[in-house]
Write an enzyme that holds these catalytic residues in place. Structure first.
Site, PDB file in Angstrom:
ATOM      1  N   ASP A 152     -45.817 -13.106 -13.606  1.00 60.39           N
ATOM      2  CA  ASP A 152     -44.484 -13.570 -13.826  1.00 60.39           C
ATOM      3  C   ASP A 152     -44.346 -15.192 -13.755  1.00 60.39           C
ATOM      4  O   ASP A 152     -44.498 -15.451 -12.770  1.00 60.39           O
ATOM      5  CB  ASP A 152     -43.222 -12.857 -13.212  1.00 60.39           C
ATOM      6  CG  ASP A 152     -41.703 -13.052 -13.951  1.00 60.39           C
ATOM      7  OD1 ASP A 152     -41.931 -13.819 -14.907  1.00 60.39           O
ATOM      8  OD2 ASP A 152     -40.966 -12.573 -13.252  1.00 60.39           O
ATOM      9  N   HIS A 196     -36.041  -4.258 -16.337  1.00 57.94           N
ATOM     10  CA  HIS A 196     -35.882  -5.254 -15.198  1.00 57.94           C
ATOM     11  C   HIS A 196     -35.271  -4.613 -13.964  1.00 57.94           C
ATOM     12  O   HIS A 196     -34.331  -3.882 -14.331  1.00 57.94           O
ATOM     13  CB  HIS A 196     -35.236  -6.490 -15.854  1.00 57.94           C
ATOM     14  CG  HIS A 196     -35.006  -7.536 -14.994  1.00 57.94           C
ATOM     15  ND1 HIS A 196     -33.801  -8.047 -14.543  1.00 57.94           N
ATOM     16  CD2 HIS A 196     -36.043  -8.399 -14.249  1.00 57.94           C
ATOM     17  CE1 HIS A 196     -33.934  -8.998 -13.653  1.00 57.94           C
ATOM     18  NE2 HIS A 196     -35.279  -9.322 -13.522  1.00 57.94           N
TER      19      HIS A 196
END
Length: 391
Positions: free
Chosen positions: A215, A317
């Site tokens: 990420d 998420h």
């Protein structure tokens, strides 16, 4: 479930805050990797965990519980719920989730408030209404959505934070593996050489059988992201999340073509209209909605269906409290094009402590709650410890 309307009588919003300072003996003891777990926090440090809980009271006494995304300040979404949304909700049919969603969305669409804090506040209302529907029906929400397709949700640990020393990154990653995770996500975004050092250390620590995801949190431009993409390929890593600014869709599409990696985006997007542009630009392989941000379960199901038409998966998420964790698992259980779920492991009392029956984690997967509604049985005495504002 009643065939007659169940009217909304009252709305409550509770802003929750769990400061990192309270987890340590003194503020000076809070480690930098917790203050700055990702490159995006170098401007605005993380100071704690936050959420806004929403309670929708029906006229028959049933209460639905939802959650609005709380970062960076839960008082904002709590204020929107109480002062903007609540007047539009009193007297509405709590069972008419789509009708209520459209009423709230259209209430501010002409004013341009169709993303951000407004959608996060709307999400909290929507989750509470789905919870209420499930409780009235005596069924978990995934049953109301046509599931379950699965009763255990494969997930990955997140994050291996931005440690200064690659050995610390490796140590944290190995700890996740020892906890039973088969996949984990590493925060990168500090340049090709530094990213390679940390990812190499993690790969050597966990071995070839553990999946590594990355990420970037929007730290790169196209050329730097292309170079770092080569590092990922060298180490057998495919997942490349938010390598560019989230709205740089043309370049995301170009990066996808250049690297052949799995391009992931969407945790800061809100509705199907945002997703539409990513799909038309062929910019993503996986979309990451957060149910406490994207308008709740009502809009998340639309997002998943639209993504599936382009053979794009979703991977929700996972930042939030225990309530949004349960809500996300309900969605995951009923979504055909699910890739995985992000199980955030940063210290978070409002995720770990406010539920009397937290979802079980075992062998790399979370068990979907089976209680009616979202399956989030909340300990309100514990919640009270973290309330910083009531509306």
């Amino acid at each position: 479930m009643s065939s007659h309307p169940v009217r909304i009588a009252k709305i409550e919003a509770l802003a929750l805050s769990a400061s990192f300072d309270d987890l340590y003996d003194s503020p000076e003891d809070v480690p930098d990797w917790l203050r700055y777990p990702a490159s995006s926090h170098l401007v605005l440090p993380r100071r704690g965990q936050y959420a806004t809980l929403v309670k929708v009271h029906a006229e028959d006494g049933t209460i639905g519980i939802g959650e609005c995304y709380g970062l960076p300040s839960p008082q904002v979404t709590a204020t929107v719920v109480a002062t903007v949304l609540a007047p539009l909700l009193i007297g509405q049919d709590a069972l008419a989730t789509t009708a209520v969603w459209e009423r709230l969305y259209q209430g501010q669409a002409a004013g341009g408030h169709n993303r951000g804090f407004y959608l996060e506040a709307l999400a909290g209302i929507d989750l509470a209404l789905w919870d209420l529907r499930g409780k009235l029906a005596g069924e978990p929400v995934h049953r109301l959505l046509g599931g379950p397709l699965r009763e255990r949700i494969d997930c990955y640990a997140s994050p291996v934070a931005l440690h200064a020393d690659p050995a610390d990154s490796a140590r944290q990653a190995l700890g996740f593996v020892e906890d039973g995770f088969k996949a984990l996500k590493v925060k990168i975004g500090r340049g090709e050489r530094t990213d390679r050092a940390h990812l190499t250390a993690v790969r050597e620590a966990v071995g070839e059988d553990v999946e590594i995801l990355t990420d970037v949190n929007c730290a790169y431009d196209l050329d730097e992201a292309t170079r770092v993409g080569g590092v990922l390929r060298d180490l057998g890593i495919s997942w490349y999340e938010e390598p560019l600014q989230v709205d740089d869709l043309a370049n995301l599409g170009e990066l996808r073509r250049r690297t052949g990696l799995t391009i992931v985006n969407g945790e800061t997007h809100f509705t199907r209209f945002d997703l539409r542009e990513s799909l038309l630009n062929r910019a993503i392989d996986v979309f990451m909605p957060n149910v406490a941000r994207c308008g709740g379960i009502t809009e998340a199901t639309r997002l998943a269906a639209l993504a599936s038409a382009f053979h794009v998966d979703i991977a929700p998420h996972g930042v939030g409290s225990g309530v949004s964790l349960c809500a996300a698992l309900q969605l995951c259980a009923a979504t055909p094009n699910l890739r995985t779920y992000e199980y955030n492991r940063l210290p978070n009392p409002i995720r770990e402590r406010i539920l009397t029956n937290p979802p079980e984690f075992k062998d790399g997967a979370l068990t979907v709650p089976q209680s009616p509604g979202l399956g989030a049985d909340v300990d309100w005495d514990t919640v009270d410890r973290y309330v910083v504002a009531r509306y």
